[in-house]
Write a protein that holds these residues in place. Structure first.
Motif: not given
Length: 405
Positions: A324-334
């Motif tokens: 969830r923390a990675m999703e919040n950054t909007e910098l990492f591919p799905n």
């Protein structure tokens, strides 16, 4: 103290006989000749001749990240082979060609010989061994698996150095194109165009606008080109000075470079590869996730991703899942987020992170190779347009006269 010892040490060549009476010789770094003789006797060697190596023509060198990577692999290999730590330092240090690296290795060796833990000895040299390196070594010492952790460190260093070289190659190639184009254009404007200008003075007719523009540019380069050179050097020097001092400027540059065509995609993939590789290494060593993310942030090589990982660390420390923390950054591919999610759920975060790192490291390799292939014809096209444009500008008056005749 170890740093000052390293500065005062000098290389010595020695000859002696071992316990079997066999003649041996070698090279070591120490504070004095007496220290060399004492160390040889401790090793069972009777010193016959010890001579300080002349430093008049010796290259001083410097310790590079590549040196640290090689040192990590050598040390890991020797410990895995059962060689004692102090002896491993002696072997690696004596066989190194870089005097600066030799001094560093023997300074660490002296600390370890004095009873200092390896992690503490390394921490005295923060310019060469960062917190990540020291923390992993400390974890290995505490777990009694130093050779295993050193092997992981060596692999990590080798992978990160390989990715750095790819990034340098990706950035150097476009810069080389610009430099070559600028040099060729400057030579033509300063040395070739004036020859045509003197020829055109006897024509007694108006020159085409394009030709006149090129001649004016040539005159400017000859008369005031030095001002342009000084201004360019001053601007670059000032920018580099500000870049070192201003984190905001570095962040702005990193953000802009991530959005550049072709190169930006490579930098994004490289940052993700570093993130995943560092996370895999730290987690495999048993470092807690929140603490691991602290080291991961600095290893990404990009301030935009560094800030994002620090935000992730803060969220994870409050109980948020890493996915969830990675999703919040909007910098990492799905794909990356989903693989990390699988790793969290299955308890194999280190393995999944390693797979992500492998994928993106290979992707960076392919992207850099493809860009190199693309730039080769582009170089020819750019040089052709510049040189061809100048040639056309110089021959336009001749074509005009031919049409009149």
């Amino acid at each position: 103290m170890a740093q000052s010892l390293a500065v005062n040490q000098s290389p010595f060549n020695w000859e002696g006989t071992d316990s079997r009476g066999k003649r041996v010789k070698g090279k070591t770094v120490a504070i004095s000749e007496a220290a060399v003789r004492a160390e040889l006797r401790r090793q069972g060697v009777v010193p016959l001749r010890v001579r300080k190596e002349s430093t008049l023509f010796q290259k001083r060198g410097k310790v590079t990240p590549a040196d640290i990577a090689i040192f990590s692999r050598q040390l890991a290999t020797m410990l895995s082979a059962g060689i004692p730590l102090v002896q491993a330092f002696e072997i690696v240090g004596s066989g190194h060609d870089n005097p600066a690296m030799q001094k560093l290795i023997f300074a660490i060796k002296q600390d370890v010989e004095g009873g200092t833990a390896l992690a503490e000895a390394l921490s005295k040299h923060p310019l060469y061994f960062d917190d990540l390196f020291v923390n992993l070594v400390e974890a290995g010492e505490q777990a009694g698996a130093l050779e295993t952790l050193l092997d992981k460190i060596a692999t990590y260093k080798e992978k990160t150095e390989a990715i750095k070289k790819k990034i340098k190659k990706a950035l150097t190639y476009p810069a080389a194109v610009i430099v070559v184009a600028a040099v060729v254009t400057t030579i033509l404007l300063i040395f070739v165009i004036p020859e045509f200008e003197s020829l055109f003075q006897g024509f007694g007719a108006d020159l085409p606008a394009f030709t006149r523009m090129v001649i004016n540019l040539s005159e400017f380069m000859r008369d005031q080109g030095w001002l342009l050179l000084i201004g360019s050097v001053g601007a670059v020097t000032g920018y580099l000075a500000m870049y070192k001092r201003s984190r905001a400027l570095r962040e702005t540059q990193d953000r802009v470079m991530l959005k550049m065509p072709v190169v930006g995609s490579i930098l994004v993939k490289a940052a993700i590869a570093r993130f995943a590789r560092t996370l895999a290494t730290m987690f495999a060593a048993g470092v807690p996730l929140v603490e691991a993310l602290q080291s991961v942030a600095g290893a990404t090589g990009n301030i935009v991703y560094e800030n994002a990982v620090m935000e992730m660390r803060d969220e994870v420390s409050t109980g948020q899942r890493l996915q969830r923390a990675m999703e919040n950054t909007e910098l990492f591919p799905n794909m990356v987020i989903q693989m990390i999610a699988v790793g969290e759920e299955s308890g194999s975060l280190d393995e999944m992170s390693s797979k992500v790192a492998d994928f993106y490291e290979e992707d960076v390799d392919n992207a850099v190779d493809n860009m190199s292939s693309l730039l080769e014809p582009m170089i020819m096209a750019i040089l052709g347009v510049l040189v061809g444009g100048l040639v056309v500008a110089m021959y336009l008056p001749i074509f005009k006269m031919g049409a009149v005749i």
